[in-house]
Scaffold this motif. Structure first.
Motif, PDB file in Angstrom:
ATOM      1  N   LEU A 186       0.767  -1.328   0.019  1.00  0.00           N
ATOM      2  CA  LEU A 186       0.191   0.009  -0.156  1.00  0.00           C
ATOM      3  C   LEU A 186       0.879   1.071  -0.071  1.00  0.00           C
ATOM      4  O   LEU A 186       1.751   1.350   0.703  1.00  0.00           O
ATOM      5  CB  LEU A 186      -0.832  -0.037   1.314  1.00  0.00           C
ATOM      6  N   TYR A 187       0.493   2.243  -1.030  1.00  0.00           N
ATOM      7  CA  TYR A 187       1.375   3.325  -0.894  1.00  0.00           C
ATOM      8  C   TYR A 187       0.540   4.533  -1.015  1.00  0.00           C
ATOM      9  O   TYR A 187      -0.706   4.370  -1.807  1.00  0.00           O
ATOM     10  CB  TYR A 187       2.578   3.394  -2.149  1.00  0.00           C
ATOM     11  N   PHE A 197       4.368   4.013   2.675  1.00  0.00           N
ATOM     12  CA  PHE A 197       4.601   2.783   1.934  1.00  0.00           C
ATOM     13  C   PHE A 197       4.821   1.484   2.773  1.00  0.00           C
ATOM     14  O   PHE A 197       5.519   1.864   3.655  1.00  0.00           O
ATOM     15  CB  PHE A 197       5.893   2.941   0.998  1.00  0.00           C
ATOM     16  N   GLN A 198       4.274   0.605   2.621  1.00  0.00           N
ATOM     17  CA  GLN A 198       4.057  -0.564   3.350  1.00  0.00           C
ATOM     18  C   GLN A 198       4.016  -1.830   2.456  1.00  0.00           C
ATOM     19  O   GLN A 198       3.340  -1.773   1.389  1.00  0.00           O
ATOM     20  CB  GLN A 198       2.999  -0.751   4.428  1.00  0.00           C
ATOM     21  N   ALA A 219      -3.981   2.623   7.840  1.00  0.00           N
ATOM     22  CA  ALA A 219      -3.256   3.553   7.286  1.00  0.00           C
ATOM     23  C   ALA A 219      -3.846   5.241   7.185  1.00  0.00           C
ATOM     24  O   ALA A 219      -4.968   5.121   7.094  1.00  0.00           O
ATOM     25  CB  ALA A 219      -2.796   3.316   5.721  1.00  0.00           C
ATOM     26  N   PRO A 220      -2.898   6.243   7.236  1.00  0.00           N
ATOM     27  CA  PRO A 220      -3.641   7.438   7.021  1.00  0.00           C
ATOM     28  C   PRO A 220      -4.239   7.958   5.934  1.00  0.00           C
ATOM     29  O   PRO A 220      -3.583   8.636   5.056  1.00  0.00           O
ATOM     30  CB  PRO A 220      -2.226   8.104   7.370  1.00  0.00           C
ATOM     31  N   PRO A 225      -9.833   7.955  -1.849  1.00  0.00           N
ATOM     32  CA  PRO A 225     -10.315   6.517  -2.625  1.00  0.00           C
ATOM     33  C   PRO A 225      -8.916   5.666  -2.634  1.00  0.00           C
ATOM     34  O   PRO A 225      -7.953   6.099  -2.911  1.00  0.00           O
ATOM     35  CB  PRO A 225     -10.672   7.217  -3.738  1.00  0.00           C
ATOM     36  N   VAL A 226      -9.289   4.428  -2.717  1.00  0.00           N
ATOM     37  CA  VAL A 226      -8.347   3.450  -2.621  1.00  0.00           C
ATOM     38  C   VAL A 226      -8.507   2.862  -4.232  1.00  0.00           C
ATOM     39  O   VAL A 226      -9.418   2.296  -4.531  1.00  0.00           O
ATOM     40  CB  VAL A 226      -8.462   2.492  -1.796  1.00  0.00           C
TER      41      VAL A 226
END
Length: 289
Positions: A186-187, A197-198, A219-220, A225-226
């Motif tokens: 996820l970034y 960034f994970q 996450a923040p 939107p994702v």
């Protein structure tokens, strides 16, 4: 003034080639996109020369243009790092080499991508936050050397930065959930600057979905939107993750980052296409700065 950029995005089994035109007013048009069989797994073995020949044949029409390269291996090795602020590119390279020596077995078999991150809330002054992304050096170095025999290679690195920095096109926050067979990531970026960034290596689909749900609930995102991308981002997986997190999740697609000429898109998948196109846009923006 209109400018064009050719880019190649390599995954494990295929290579996607695109050409993107910039009008100079922050808009981009994809004029060509196609995928050829063969990718990083081939470039690291005896079939590498054949794939290089196919690639050069596909690019010969634009051999006078620089080529941008992005690499999407089956998995990455990731390492957070902090470098002195204002360090030169040469000094950063030397620091990356030192970090690789401590972090990796057989460090000479890996290439690094030094990705800048925005400062964290508790970050010490005088330091820049980085994420080092390590990927196998042999296939990437082989194809770069082959392409250099026939033209110029510009930007090259891991696709993650190119995709994340698409937020610079719209100026809005972009959260990308990337789901692949062997990892999930996820970034988050805003106006082209990466703040989060994970990355998790995963063994199976249940681990992948667990990572996604955990990240999307902690996450923040701040209401952003994702967008989901990757070979493991099926419609059923997206639906399950959306239900578990109560978040709106949509596939990451070309619009609104770039338009496409009629018949231009013959890429293998939306994931391959967006990686190639984002690489071309990053190279165009880098050349303009």
């Amino acid at each position: 003034m209109s400018r064009s950029q050719t880019a190649c995005a390599f995954d494990a089994s295929s290579t996607t080639i695109t050409r993107v035109k910039s009008t100079g007013h922050g808009s981009f048009t994809m004029t060509m996109c196609r995928t050829i069989n063969g990718g990083l797994d081939d470039l690291g073995g005896p079939r590498g020369s054949r794939l290089a020949g196919k690639l050069l044949s596909a690019l010969k029409e634009w051999r006078n243009e620089p080529i941008a390269l992005s690499f999407s291996p089956a998995g990455l090795m990731t390492l957070p790092a902090w470098f002195p602020s204002g360090s030169s590119a040469e000094y950063c390279d030397s620091l990356c080499k030192i970090e690789a020596g401590y972090f990796l077995d057989e460090a000479d078999k890996w290439q690094w991508h030094n990705m800048a991150l925005e400062p964290g809330p508790d970050q010490p002054s005088g330091l820049d936050r980085r994420m080092l992304l390590f990927y196998p050096v042999k296939p990437a170095q082989f194809i770069e050397n082959e392409l250099l025999k026939h033209g110029n290679v510009g930007w090259r690195g891991v696709h993650v930065e190119a995709v994340a920095r698409l937020s610079g096109v719209t100026g809005e926050t972009l959260a990308v959930l990337e789901l692949e067979e062997h990892y999930a990531a996820l970034y988050i970026s805003t106006n082209g600057k990466i703040s989060y960034f994970q990355y998790w290596p995963v063994k199976d689909g249940s681990e992948r979905e667990y990572f996604a749900v955990t990240e999307l609930t902690s996450a923040p995102l701040n209401g952003a939107p994702v967008r989901v991308t990757g070979s493991a981002a099926s419609a059923k997986v997206i639906e399950r993750i959306s239900r578990e997190t109560s978040r709106a999740i949509e596939p990451l697609e070309l619009h609104p980052w770039v338009s496409a000429e009629k018949g231009a898109n013959k890429g293998k998948s939306p994931t391959a296409t967006i990686r190639a196109v984002s690489t071309a846009i990053l190279a165009l923006n880098s050349a303009a700065n």
